[in-house]
Motif scaffolding. Structure first.
Motif, PDB file in Angstrom:
ATOM      1  N   LEU A   7      38.454  33.951  42.535  1.00 12.27           N
ATOM      2  CA  LEU A   7      37.881  33.905  41.194  1.00 12.27           C
ATOM      3  C   LEU A   7      38.973  33.179  40.404  1.00 12.27           C
ATOM      4  O   LEU A   7      40.106  33.663  40.362  1.00 12.27           O
ATOM      5  CB  LEU A   7      37.685  35.313  40.644  1.00 12.27           C
ATOM      6  N   SER A  10      41.525  35.023  38.061  1.00  8.96           N
ATOM      7  CA  SER A  10      42.160  36.284  38.466  1.00  8.96           C
ATOM      8  C   SER A  10      43.680  36.131  38.593  1.00  8.96           C
ATOM      9  O   SER A  10      44.178  35.166  39.179  1.00  8.96           O
ATOM     10  CB  SER A  10      41.570  36.727  39.811  1.00  8.96           C
ATOM     11  N   TYR A  12      45.607  38.105  40.328  1.00 12.79           N
ATOM     12  CA  TYR A  12      46.001  38.312  41.731  1.00 12.79           C
ATOM     13  C   TYR A  12      45.806  37.003  42.519  1.00 12.79           C
ATOM     14  O   TYR A  12      46.585  36.695  43.424  1.00 12.79           O
ATOM     15  CB  TYR A  12      45.175  39.434  42.365  1.00 12.79           C
ATOM     16  N   LYS A  37      29.850  38.306  46.545  1.00 13.54           N
ATOM     17  CA  LYS A  37      30.970  37.928  47.413  1.00 13.54           C
ATOM     18  C   LYS A  37      30.477  37.536  48.810  1.00 13.54           C
ATOM     19  O   LYS A  37      31.153  37.787  49.802  1.00 13.54           O
ATOM     20  CB  LYS A  37      31.979  39.077  47.498  1.00 13.54           C
ATOM     21  N   THR A  48      38.286  42.206  48.904  1.00 13.63           N
ATOM     22  CA  THR A  48      38.815  41.952  47.560  1.00 13.63           C
ATOM     23  C   THR A  48      39.283  40.502  47.489  1.00 13.63           C
ATOM     24  O   THR A  48      39.535  39.853  48.513  1.00 13.63           O
ATOM     25  CB  THR A  48      39.996  42.892  47.213  1.00 13.63           C
ATOM     26  N   VAL A  49      39.398  40.034  46.257  1.00 16.65           N
ATOM     27  CA  VAL A  49      39.804  38.657  45.987  1.00 16.65           C
ATOM     28  C   VAL A  49      41.212  38.716  45.391  1.00 16.65           C
ATOM     29  O   VAL A  49      41.438  39.531  44.499  1.00 16.65           O
ATOM     30  CB  VAL A  49      38.839  38.041  44.954  1.00 16.65           C
ATOM     31  N   PRO A  50      42.150  37.939  45.854  1.00 18.06           N
ATOM     32  CA  PRO A  50      42.062  36.839  46.802  1.00 18.06           C
ATOM     33  C   PRO A  50      41.942  37.283  48.256  1.00 18.06           C
ATOM     34  O   PRO A  50      42.375  38.371  48.634  1.00 18.06           O
ATOM     35  CB  PRO A  50      43.410  36.136  46.603  1.00 18.06           C
ATOM     36  N   ASP A  63      44.243  40.956  49.951  1.00 22.49           N
ATOM     37  CA  ASP A  63      45.302  41.691  49.256  1.00 22.49           C
ATOM     38  C   ASP A  63      46.523  40.770  49.077  1.00 22.49           C
ATOM     39  O   ASP A  63      47.170  40.381  50.062  1.00 22.49           O
ATOM     40  CB  ASP A  63      45.686  42.968  50.028  1.00 22.49           C
ATOM     41  N   SER A  64      46.830  40.487  47.823  1.00 24.59           N
ATOM     42  CA  SER A  64      47.762  39.399  47.538  1.00 24.59           C
ATOM     43  C   SER A  64      49.155  39.577  48.164  1.00 24.59           C
ATOM     44  O   SER A  64      49.717  38.596  48.675  1.00 24.59           O
ATOM     45  CB  SER A  64      47.882  39.192  46.020  1.00 24.59           C
ATOM     46  N   ASP A  99      51.623  45.449  41.847  1.00 28.11           N
ATOM     47  CA  ASP A  99      50.177  45.334  42.146  1.00 28.11           C
ATOM     48  C   ASP A  99      49.432  46.602  41.740  1.00 28.11           C
ATOM     49  O   ASP A  99      48.294  46.558  41.280  1.00 28.11           O
ATOM     50  CB  ASP A  99      49.943  45.165  43.664  1.00 28.11           C
ATOM     51  N   ARG A 107      44.869  44.020  33.851  1.00 31.36           N
ATOM     52  CA  ARG A 107      43.452  43.640  33.991  1.00 31.36           C
ATOM     53  C   ARG A 107      42.604  44.455  33.021  1.00 31.36           C
ATOM     54  O   ARG A 107      41.744  43.911  32.325  1.00 31.36           O
ATOM     55  CB  ARG A 107      43.014  43.868  35.436  1.00 31.36           C
ATOM     56  N   ARG A 155      33.146  49.611  35.885  1.00 31.62           N
ATOM     57  CA  ARG A 155      33.855  49.324  37.141  1.00 31.62           C
ATOM     58  C   ARG A 155      35.356  49.590  37.037  1.00 31.62           C
ATOM     59  O   ARG A 155      35.983  50.083  37.949  1.00 31.62           O
ATOM     60  CB  ARG A 155      33.600  47.861  37.530  1.00 31.62           C
ATOM     61  N   PHE A 156      35.915  49.239  35.875  1.00 29.26           N
ATOM     62  CA  PHE A 156      37.374  49.373  35.722  1.00 29.26           C
ATOM     63  C   PHE A 156      37.779  50.439  34.699  1.00 29.26           C
ATOM     64  O   PHE A 156      38.960  50.545  34.364  1.00 29.26           O
ATOM     65  CB  PHE A 156      37.985  48.022  35.336  1.00 29.26           C
ATOM     66  N   ALA A 280      49.132  48.572  48.404  1.00 25.53           N
ATOM     67  CA  ALA A 280      48.878  48.575  46.955  1.00 25.53           C
ATOM     68  C   ALA A 280      47.670  49.455  46.650  1.00 25.53           C
ATOM     69  O   ALA A 280      46.717  49.509  47.421  1.00 25.53           O
ATOM     70  CB  ALA A 280      48.632  47.153  46.469  1.00 25.53           C
ATOM     71  N   ASN A 282      44.350  50.392  44.260  1.00 26.89           N
ATOM     72  CA  ASN A 282      43.404  49.629  43.432  1.00 26.89           C
ATOM     73  C   ASN A 282      42.582  50.609  42.608  1.00 26.89           C
ATOM     74  O   ASN A 282      42.624  51.819  42.863  1.00 26.89           O
ATOM     75  CB  ASN A 282      42.506  48.742  44.315  1.00 26.89           C
ATOM     76  N   ILE A 284      39.064  49.937  41.553  1.00 25.36           N
ATOM     77  CA  ILE A 284      37.695  49.436  41.411  1.00 25.36           C
ATOM     78  C   ILE A 284      36.729  50.586  41.712  1.00 25.36           C
ATOM     79  O   ILE A 284      36.825  51.211  42.763  1.00 25.36           O
ATOM     80  CB  ILE A 284      37.437  48.265  42.385  1.00 25.36           C
TER      81      ILE A 284
HETATM   82  N1  LIG Z   1      45.576  44.698  45.344  1.00 23.78           N
HETATM   83  C1  LIG Z   1      44.642  43.596  45.372  1.00 23.78           C
HETATM   84  C2  LIG Z   1      43.780  43.603  44.125  1.00 23.78           C
HETATM   85  C3  LIG Z   1      42.674  42.565  44.202  1.00 23.78           C
HETATM   86  C4  LIG Z   1      41.542  42.821  43.245  1.00 23.78           C
HETATM   87  O1  LIG Z   1      41.343  43.916  42.730  1.00 23.78           O
HETATM   88  N2  LIG Z   1      40.786  41.744  43.019  1.00 23.78           N
HETATM   89  C5  LIG Z   1      39.650  41.811  42.147  1.00 23.78           C
HETATM   90  C6  LIG Z   1      39.599  40.556  41.305  1.00 23.78           C
HETATM   91  S1  LIG Z   1      40.942  40.538  40.146  1.00 23.78           S
HETATM   92  C7  LIG Z   1      38.394  41.884  42.981  1.00 23.78           C
HETATM   93  O2  LIG Z   1      38.427  41.730  44.175  1.00 23.78           O
HETATM   94  N3  LIG Z   1      37.285  42.097  42.299  1.00 23.78           N
HETATM   95  C8  LIG Z   1      36.033  42.097  42.936  1.00 23.78           C
HETATM   96  C9  LIG Z   1      35.191  43.265  42.576  1.00 23.78           C
HETATM   97  O3  LIG Z   1      35.436  43.897  41.549  1.00 23.78           O
HETATM   98  O4  LIG Z   1      34.247  43.507  43.348  1.00 23.78           O
HETATM   99  C10 LIG Z   1      45.443  42.295  45.487  1.00 23.78           C
HETATM  100  O5  LIG Z   1      46.650  42.319  45.212  1.00 23.78           O
HETATM  101  O6  LIG Z   1      44.873  41.285  45.907  1.00 23.78           O
END
Ligand SMILES: N[C@@H](CCC(=O)N[C@@H](CS)C(=O)NCC(=O)O)C(=O)O
Length: 321
Positions: A7, A10, A12, A37, A48-50, A63-64, A99, A107, A155-156, A280, A282, A284
């Motif tokens: 994305l 983003s 990350y 996705k 997850t992205v990236p 996972d970055s 992270d 975010r 979501r967040f 890390a 998360n 979400i």
């Molecule tokens: N710990 C992960 C965090 C990645 C993450 O949360 N990415 C978000 C985008 S910023 C994502 O995948 N969002 C997709 C969703 O919400 O389904 C990393 O470092 O890559």
């Protein structure tokens, strides 16, 4: 060739993009549709992205921080992680900690700021090409904003920013980091590593959050970030930064005063400094379309009555130079 599923806004993703550029690895970006996705479903790793797919080795990994470690181990030239084991572990722990804390909190507050000030840009980020770009047009983007805003809020958990003490936790974490960087210049070993790259990237969303961007004790931190951006040829501003700044210039104000925070008041918050991490964290939360209507009040409250009031617009020092 490395395929990077992304994305584009983003922070990350920016971390990994920066690592790829630093290591001068050839890569190609693939924009994904955030809601489905489906472009990356064929890979057997957390979605997850990236996410990267290394076409030379066949490895797909998300996972970055693990991505950066994989890149450094597979392509050791222009190393981002120190070779000395103690420093290497220190850098790794910084990455996982940032992270799991800064990245998630920044975010939350970055999107909160967008929702409070210009939610109409959400469709430009999330739906630029849906129905031929229909939702980026004036009336349609205003209709899409509450839907996207409610989805993101649930979501967040933006509606819980105050209870979760997100502003307080970030402040407690960043002030000592700013002091350390003033003293040492870098987080680990006196040279640029993946830990610094992580910090500078994950700070990005806070550039649009006035409480932090104008914070007297954090100016040296944003100046440090600016210096790294220039030295490493990173984008001076992401599109959402430009869009929110244009909006602020137009209306002469911004949502900048966090009503429940008092200057110079120390609040005890757990910044997770002491724990050793393996992966890390998360934050979400899964949502369904049935939650949207009951979730709308949470979005409206955040947008209008979140406790962050308007102040006169002033560009942050790093914007005005
Ligand atoms: N710990 C992960 C965090 C990645 C993450 O949360 N990415 C978000 C985008 S910023 C994502 O995948 N969002 C997709 C969703 O919400 O389904 C990393 O470092 O890559």
């Amino acid at each position: 060739m490395i395929d990077l599923y992304k994305l584009h806004w983003s922070h990350y993703v920016e971390k990994v993009r920066w690592a790829l550029d630093f290591k001068r690895l050839p890569w190609r970006g693939i924009d994904i549709v955030a809601f489905t996705k489906k472009e990356m479903q064929r890979f057997d790793c957390p979605q997850t992205v990236p996410l990267i797919h290394d076409t030379a080795t066949g490895v797909a990994i998300s996972d970055s921080s693990p991505i950066i470690r994989y890149l450094d181990e597979t392509y050791p030239e222009l190393a981002l992680l120190p070779s000395h084991p103690v420093e290497r572990e220190a850098a790794w722990q910084w990455m996982l900690r940032l992270d799991s804390t800064l990245g998630l909190h920044a975010r939350r507050l970055g999107y909160t700021q967008v929702i409070m000030e210009c939610p109409n840009i959400l469709s430009k980020l999330f739906m630029p090409n849906v129905c031929g770009g229909l939702f980026t047009r004036p009336v349609w983007r205003a209709l899409a904003a509450p839907v996207l805003g409610t989805m993101l809020t649930l979501r967040f958990r933006f509606h819980r920013n105050r209870e979760d003490r997100v502003y307080e936790a970030l402040e407690a974490q960043l002030i000592p980091i700013a002091a350390q960087l003033e003293r040492d210049g870098f987080l680990v070993g006196g040279r640029f590593t993946a830990a610094d790259l992580t910090l500078a990237s994950l700070l990005r969303p806070l550039r649009i959050v006035p409480h932090f961007a104008h914070h007297p004790q954090l100016q040296s931190l944003f100046a440090w970030q600016e210096r790294l951006f220039r030295a490493h040829d990173r984008d001076a501003a992401f599109p959402y930064e430009e869009l929110i700044q244009a909006q602020r210039q137009r209306c002469g104000s911004m949502r900048g005063r966090v009503s429940w925070m008092r200057p110079n008041t120390k609040v005890a918050v757990d910044t997770g400094e002491q724990r050793t991490l393996q992966v890390a964290r998360n934050d979400i939360h899964s949502i369904s379309r049935w939650m949207l209507l009951p979730g709308l009040p949470a979005y409206l409250k955040l947008r209008w009555f979140g406790g962050v009031s308007r102040v006169r617009y002033m560009p942050a020092a790093f914007v005005s130079g």
